[in-house]
Write a protein that holds these residues in place. Structure first.
Motif, PDB file in Angstrom:
ATOM      1  N   GLY A   1       0.832  -1.197   0.000  1.00  0.00           N
ATOM      2  CA  GLY A   1       0.000   0.000   0.000  1.00  0.00           C
ATOM      3  C   GLY A   1       0.860   1.238   0.000  1.00  0.00           C
ATOM      4  O   GLY A   1       2.089   1.167   0.105  1.00  0.00           O
ATOM      5  N   TRP A   2       0.212   2.416  -0.106  1.00  0.00           N
ATOM      6  CA  TRP A   2       0.958   3.664  -0.108  1.00  0.00           C
ATOM      7  C   TRP A   2       0.423   4.626   0.957  1.00  0.00           C
ATOM      8  O   TRP A   2       0.431   5.842   0.802  1.00  0.00           O
ATOM      9  CB  TRP A   2       0.952   4.312  -1.502  1.00  0.00           C
ATOM     10  N   MET A   3      -0.017   4.058   2.093  1.00  0.00           N
ATOM     11  CA  MET A   3      -0.449   4.846   3.240  1.00  0.00           C
ATOM     12  C   MET A   3       0.788   5.166   4.073  1.00  0.00           C
ATOM     13  O   MET A   3       1.388   4.258   4.659  1.00  0.00           O
ATOM     14  CB  MET A   3      -1.473   4.072   4.071  1.00  0.00           C
TER      15      MET A   3
ATOM     16  N   TRP B   1      -3.947   1.203   7.966  1.00  0.00           N
ATOM     17  CA  TRP B   1      -5.408   1.140   8.028  1.00  0.00           C
ATOM     18  C   TRP B   1      -5.847   1.552   9.428  1.00  0.00           C
ATOM     19  O   TRP B   1      -5.225   1.211  10.425  1.00  0.00           O
ATOM     20  CB  TRP B   1      -5.934  -0.218   7.596  1.00  0.00           C
TER      21      TRP B   1
ATOM     22  N   GLU C   1      -0.191  15.058  -0.996  1.00  0.00           N
ATOM     23  CA  GLU C   1      -0.523  14.065  -2.011  1.00  0.00           C
ATOM     24  C   GLU C   1       0.471  14.119  -3.164  1.00  0.00           C
ATOM     25  O   GLU C   1       0.896  13.064  -3.670  1.00  0.00           O
ATOM     26  CB  GLU C   1      -1.950  14.295  -2.520  1.00  0.00           C
TER      27      GLU C   1
ATOM     28  N   ASP D   1      -6.234   2.936   0.117  1.00  0.00           N
ATOM     29  CA  ASP D   1      -6.193   3.540   1.437  1.00  0.00           C
ATOM     30  C   ASP D   1      -7.409   3.081   2.238  1.00  0.00           C
ATOM     31  O   ASP D   1      -8.504   2.911   1.692  1.00  0.00           O
ATOM     32  CB  ASP D   1      -6.222   5.070   1.326  1.00  0.00           C
ATOM     33  N   ASP D   2      -7.209   2.902   3.534  1.00  0.00           N
ATOM     34  CA  ASP D   2      -8.278   2.381   4.387  1.00  0.00           C
ATOM     35  C   ASP D   2      -8.284   3.165   5.692  1.00  0.00           C
ATOM     36  O   ASP D   2      -7.415   2.941   6.538  1.00  0.00           O
ATOM     37  CB  ASP D   2      -8.040   0.889   4.646  1.00  0.00           C
TER      38      ASP D   2
ATOM     39  N   PRO E   1     -10.486   5.480   2.755  1.00  0.00           N
ATOM     40  CA  PRO E   1     -10.010   6.273   1.619  1.00  0.00           C
ATOM     41  C   PRO E   1     -10.314   7.762   1.793  1.00  0.00           C
ATOM     42  O   PRO E   1     -11.142   8.348   1.099  1.00  0.00           O
ATOM     43  CB  PRO E   1     -10.780   5.660   0.437  1.00  0.00           C
TER      44      PRO E   1
ATOM     45  N   SER F   1      -8.430  11.749   2.520  1.00  0.00           N
ATOM     46  CA  SER F   1      -7.197  12.538   2.491  1.00  0.00           C
ATOM     47  C   SER F   1      -7.529  14.002   2.725  1.00  0.00           C
ATOM     48  O   SER F   1      -8.489  14.529   2.139  1.00  0.00           O
ATOM     49  CB  SER F   1      -6.507  12.384   1.142  1.00  0.00           C
TER      50      SER F   1
ATOM     51  N   ARG G   1      -3.196  11.181   1.426  1.00  0.00           N
ATOM     52  CA  ARG G   1      -3.371   9.804   0.964  1.00  0.00           C
ATOM     53  C   ARG G   1      -3.815   9.876  -0.488  1.00  0.00           C
ATOM     54  O   ARG G   1      -4.550  10.783  -0.879  1.00  0.00           O
ATOM     55  CB  ARG G   1      -4.390   9.063   1.837  1.00  0.00           C
TER      56      ARG G   1
ATOM     57  N   ASN H   1      -7.292   6.536  -3.155  1.00  0.00           N
ATOM     58  CA  ASN H   1      -8.594   6.706  -2.531  1.00  0.00           C
ATOM     59  C   ASN H   1      -9.728   6.994  -3.503  1.00  0.00           C
ATOM     60  O   ASN H   1     -10.793   7.467  -3.102  1.00  0.00           O
ATOM     61  CB  ASN H   1      -8.515   7.816  -1.475  1.00  0.00           C
TER      62      ASN H   1
ATOM     63  N   ASN I   1     -13.058  -1.057   0.448  1.00  0.00           N
ATOM     64  CA  ASN I   1     -12.505   0.287   0.300  1.00  0.00           C
ATOM     65  C   ASN I   1     -13.074   0.979  -0.926  1.00  0.00           C
ATOM     66  O   ASN I   1     -13.298   2.193  -0.904  1.00  0.00           O
ATOM     67  CB  ASN I   1     -10.991   0.241   0.244  1.00  0.00           C
TER      68      ASN I   1
END
Length: 323
Positions: free
Chosen positions: A102-104, A109, A146, A176-177, A179, A181, A188, A191, A216
């Motif tokens: 992921g990219w969080m 999450w 972002e 994203d969890d 989603p 931002s 984030r 999303n 999501n």
């Protein structure tokens, strides 16, 4: 498509439940156990063998390799990048097909409760944005934008995709969890359906793909079956998290499979329409009576229900398609 069990490396009742249901595909997911240096070939080989000795084929790795410094552009990023690339090379050598990532950044999450009670009494996880909106981090400046995250992601793909192509490994981006931002001062980017299309356009390699976590996309207020067809038309949905919610990104709780907002039968039909033949695993099941809730969303009994439900949907859709 193949149903898999998500199994942490320490053997638990879930390992037995899966085999007793004749599930023989596994997704290896690191939990709160001490970090395993999975980028070491012999370590990964031993992990893979432990699944095989129990009767599982290890098809996917999730959450094993630290990547936060890469996302944030920190000095430790190069060390993490070397570990990721080595992991991909070793996965290819050992026949493990998909790396879910992921990219969080900073915050993974997120839930605001692990003890939300469903009508029948089962415990589930939930998120309510109103409970964090007065957090000073949410009210303060955005510390990671972002645009910055898109930049680090593009650099990551530039280096990782050629290695993945050579190794025969597929990279599968998780949404994203929740989603939203920004979240607690951090942007984030994964999303929306449009941002996943942007991800695919960053690198058109077949190795650059998606973990389609259905709940999501539901939280994004997307038409989930339509999003499957839209994002998976070129075969780049590499992995599926089969789960559902009630609500949306701002206020939601997780449900038993088939009891949420998504038409789960239509999602199965959509996967068949795009020719998806990869691994699908039940995700985030409520915790049932007698379970400790030590690992919210990842206890075992709800997955027994989920596997049977998923098998029924696949069989029904297959027979409809044959007719």
């Amino acid at each position: 498509m193949k149903i898999a069990m998500c199994l942490e490396p320490v053997m638990s009742p879930k390992w037995h439940y899966g085999r007793e249901m004749c599930v023989d595909e596994a997704v290896g997911m690191r939990d709160a156990t001490p970090e395993v240096p999975i980028w070491d070939y012999l370590t990964l080989a031993r992990v893979k063998k432990s699944y095989e000795d129990f009767g599982y084929k290890l098809r996917v790795l999730e959450g094993w390799v630290p990547m936060d410094a890469i996302k944030r552009g920190l000095p430790e990023a190069e060390q993490e990048m070397e570990q990721v690339l080595k992991t991909i090379e070793n996965m290819g050598a050992l026949g493990i097909e998909v790396l879910c990532y992921g990219w969080m950044a900073v915050n993974g999450w997120m839930r605001t409760s692990n003890t939300t009670r469903l009508p029948g009494g089962a415990l589930t996880t939930s998120f309510d944005f109103s409970l964090i909106e007065n957090d000073p981090r949410q009210k303060g400046p955005v510390t990671i934008s972002e645009d910055f995250l898109w930049g680090t992601l593009e650099k990551f793909l530039e280096r990782a995709i050629p290695v993945a192509e050579k190794a025969g490994v597929k990279l599968a981006m998780h949404p994203d969890d929740p989603p939203l931002s920004p979240l607690l001062g951090v942007g984030r980017i994964m999303n929306s359906v449009e941002n996943f299309e942007r991800l695919l356009k960053l690198n058109d390699s077949p190795a650059n793909g998606i973990t389609f976590c259905q709940a999501n996309f539901a939280a994004m207020n997307a038409d989930v079956p339509a999003a499957i067809r839209r994002l998976g038309s070129d075969g780049r949905i590499h992995f599926v998290h089969f789960r559902d919610i009630e609500g949306d990104a701002y206020k939601m709780h997780e449900t038993f499979h088939g009891m949420g907002r998504t038409d789960m039968y239509e999602t199965i039909r959509a996967y068949m329409d795009i020719g998806f033949d990869g691994v699908m695993r039940p995700d985030h099941a409520p915790v049932m009576y007698g379970e400790p809730n030590a690992n919210p969303g990842y206890e075992g009994l709800g997955r027994i229900y989920a596997v049977g439900y998923m098998r029924g949907l696949i069989e029904a859709a297959s027979k409809e398609r044959a007719r």
